[in-house]
Scaffold this active site. Sequence first.
Site, PDB file in Angstrom:
ATOM      1  N   GLU A  78       0.651  -1.006  -0.099  1.00  0.00           N
ATOM      2  CA  GLU A  78       0.054  -0.272  -0.022  1.00  0.00           C
ATOM      3  C   GLU A  78       0.533   1.132  -0.079  1.00  0.00           C
ATOM      4  O   GLU A  78       1.085   2.012  -0.753  1.00  0.00           O
ATOM      5  CB  GLU A  78      -0.882  -0.386   1.606  1.00  0.00           C
ATOM      6  CG  GLU A  78      -1.567   1.783   1.491  1.00  0.00           C
ATOM      7  CD  GLU A  78      -2.295   1.739   2.508  1.00  0.00           C
ATOM      8  OE1 GLU A  78      -2.304   0.289   3.518  1.00  0.00           O
ATOM      9  OE2 GLU A  78      -3.267   2.603   2.343  1.00  0.00           O
ATOM     10  N   ILE A 124      -0.327  -1.337   8.097  1.00  0.00           N
ATOM     11  CA  ILE A 124      -1.398  -0.895   8.399  1.00  0.00           C
ATOM     12  C   ILE A 124      -2.400  -0.876   8.023  1.00  0.00           C
ATOM     13  O   ILE A 124      -2.330  -0.164   7.728  1.00  0.00           O
ATOM     14  CB  ILE A 124      -0.757  -0.103   9.492  1.00  0.00           C
ATOM     15  CG1 ILE A 124       0.650  -0.078  10.565  1.00  0.00           C
ATOM     16  CG2 ILE A 124      -2.971  -0.101  10.813  1.00  0.00           C
ATOM     17  CD1 ILE A 124       0.544   0.803  11.509  1.00  0.00           C
ATOM     18  N   ASP A 125      -3.735  -2.259   8.058  1.00  0.00           N
ATOM     19  CA  ASP A 125      -4.802  -2.366   8.014  1.00  0.00           C
ATOM     20  C   ASP A 125      -5.603  -0.959   8.985  1.00  0.00           C
ATOM     21  O   ASP A 125      -5.769  -2.688   9.821  1.00  0.00           O
ATOM     22  CB  ASP A 125      -6.018  -3.684   7.342  1.00  0.00           C
ATOM     23  CG  ASP A 125      -6.941  -2.772   6.196  1.00  0.00           C
ATOM     24  OD1 ASP A 125      -7.294  -1.726   5.391  1.00  0.00           O
ATOM     25  OD2 ASP A 125      -8.152  -4.036   6.832  1.00  0.00           O
ATOM     26  N   THR A 184      -5.531   2.346  10.075  1.00  0.00           N
ATOM     27  CA  THR A 184      -4.679   3.390  10.129  1.00  0.00           C
ATOM     28  C   THR A 184      -5.300   3.944  10.861  1.00  0.00           C
ATOM     29  O   THR A 184      -4.390   4.773  12.508  1.00  0.00           O
ATOM     30  CB  THR A 184      -4.450   4.318   9.145  1.00  0.00           C
ATOM     31  OG1 THR A 184      -3.105   3.146   8.635  1.00  0.00           O
ATOM     32  CG2 THR A 184      -3.382   4.663   9.203  1.00  0.00           C
ATOM     33  N   ASP A 234      -6.584  -4.118   0.800  1.00  0.00           N
ATOM     34  CA  ASP A 234      -7.041  -4.050   2.309  1.00  0.00           C
ATOM     35  C   ASP A 234      -7.847  -5.408   2.165  1.00  0.00           C
ATOM     36  O   ASP A 234      -7.525  -6.120   3.409  1.00  0.00           O
ATOM     37  CB  ASP A 234      -8.386  -2.890   1.263  1.00  0.00           C
ATOM     38  CG  ASP A 234      -7.749  -2.210   1.381  1.00  0.00           C
ATOM     39  OD1 ASP A 234      -8.231  -1.167   1.006  1.00  0.00           O
ATOM     40  OD2 ASP A 234      -6.796  -1.978   2.195  1.00  0.00           O
ATOM     41  N   ASP A 287      -0.254  -4.686   3.263  1.00  0.00           N
ATOM     42  CA  ASP A 287      -0.892  -3.305   3.778  1.00  0.00           C
ATOM     43  C   ASP A 287      -0.378  -3.898   4.910  1.00  0.00           C
ATOM     44  O   ASP A 287      -0.698  -4.243   5.822  1.00  0.00           O
ATOM     45  CB  ASP A 287      -2.756  -3.158   3.924  1.00  0.00           C
ATOM     46  CG  ASP A 287      -3.425  -2.947   4.304  1.00  0.00           C
ATOM     47  OD1 ASP A 287      -4.689  -2.101   4.494  1.00  0.00           O
ATOM     48  OD2 ASP A 287      -2.614  -1.864   5.004  1.00  0.00           O
TER      49      ASP A 287
HETATM   50  O1  I4D Z   1      -5.328   2.841   4.786  1.00  0.00           O
HETATM   51  P1  I4D Z   1      -6.685   1.099   5.438  1.00  0.00           P
HETATM   52  O2  I4D Z   1      -4.871   0.433   5.023  1.00  0.00           O
HETATM   53  O3  I4D Z   1      -6.655   1.310   7.503  1.00  0.00           O
HETATM   54  O4  I4D Z   1      -7.379   0.732   4.911  1.00  0.00           O
HETATM   55  C1  I4D Z   1      -8.624   1.010   4.957  1.00  0.00           C
HETATM   56  C2  I4D Z   1      -8.434   1.896   4.541  1.00  0.00           C
HETATM   57  O5  I4D Z   1      -7.640   3.518   4.296  1.00  0.00           O
HETATM   58  C3  I4D Z   1     -10.195   3.087   4.504  1.00  0.00           C
HETATM   59  O6  I4D Z   1     -10.776   3.468   3.471  1.00  0.00           O
HETATM   60  C4  I4D Z   1     -11.572   1.280   3.936  1.00  0.00           C
HETATM   61  O7  I4D Z   1     -12.465   1.690   4.955  1.00  0.00           O
HETATM   62  C5  I4D Z   1     -10.866  -0.011   4.923  1.00  0.00           C
HETATM   63  O8  I4D Z   1     -11.087   0.583   7.272  1.00  0.00           O
HETATM   64  C6  I4D Z   1      -9.898  -0.069   5.049  1.00  0.00           C
HETATM   65  O9  I4D Z   1      -9.189  -0.783   5.763  1.00  0.00           O
HETATM   66 MG    MG Z   2      -5.661  -1.048   4.355  1.00  0.00          MG
HETATM   67 MG    MG Z   3      -2.931   0.346   5.191  1.00  0.00          MG
END
Ligand code: I4D
Ligand code: MG
Ligand code: MG
Length: 267
Positions: free
Chosen positions: A57, A79-80, A82, A207, A77
């Site tokens: 990412e 950190i999913d 963030t 994601d 990813d």
């Molecule tokens: O940017 P990260 O890696 O945190 O991924 C999240 C997305 O940013 C959100 O829009 C989306 O809604 C999800 O929450 C997704 O997990």
């Molecule tokens: Mg993500």
């Molecule tokens: Mg992320």
Amino acid sequence: NAHIICRTRDFCFVLNSKEVRLKSSPADLVTETDQQVEKMLISAIRRKYPQHRFIGEESVAAGEAVELTDSPTWIIDPIDGTVNFVHRFPFVAVSIAFTVNKQTEFGIVYSCVEDKLFHAQRGRGAYLNGKPLCVSGQTDIHRCVVVTEIGAERDDLALSTMTSNICRLLRLPVQGVRALGTAAVDMCQVATGGADAYYHIGMHCWDIAASTIIVLEAGGVVMDTDGSEFDMMSRKVIAASSSAVANGIAQVVQADSFLGDFSRNRA
Ligand SMILES: O=P(O)(O)O[C@H]1[C@H](O)[C@@H](O)[C@H](O)[C@H](O)[C@@H]1O
Ligand SMILES: [Mg+2]
Ligand SMILES: [Mg+2]
């Protein structure tokens, strides 16, 4: 390494010492920890497999192309969730998938604060902390808890698409709609049977690449939001406990107008 970062006592210290920056919108954040975790993961994997390709990412955010080829590819990813990480909302995950010939061979989602390790290998089942996972098998959409994401988009088109989809589901009615703030952990709830379906419009491959195989290996179904075959690069997904529920969601959820805006403005 992500485990260490997420589990150490100085979790908050790590956060406090890190800068938070905006990406595509005021709700799309990145921290130095996102970038450090991705760099650590890629360098560790590259030392062992120098020929492999990566879709990360934060590498993409820094300008790398998003191109899934037949080559062995790691989709990361770091950190999913963030926004959750920055706010200490306790749903944060590291998501790693591995594909060959564009087919996912295995996926790992580590929900750091919960200390839950979800993983699956193609044809070998899905597991949570070593215990086998199975979807709920629910076939009646009116008896479903459905998980989705609010997303980071804040333009009127995205917001009206997202809210109207949720309203249509609530009017069916479904029994619940939930959003944890991390697509990867959201989708893993379907694999545990704790939710019966997950849908998302606008997410990226990183994601959901890992959680998709986790749902499939737990006996679930994955498709595009229009009912066609799932393509992890399409930015549209439904993961469900059964085909009946997946098709029920596909009949209610609309994406096209929103995605039209997406295709013009985003990678
Ligand atoms: O940017 P990260 O890696 O945190 O991924 C999240 C997305 O940013 C959100 O829009 C989306 O809604 C999800 O929450 C997704 O997990
Ligand atoms: Mg993500
Ligand atoms: Mg992320």
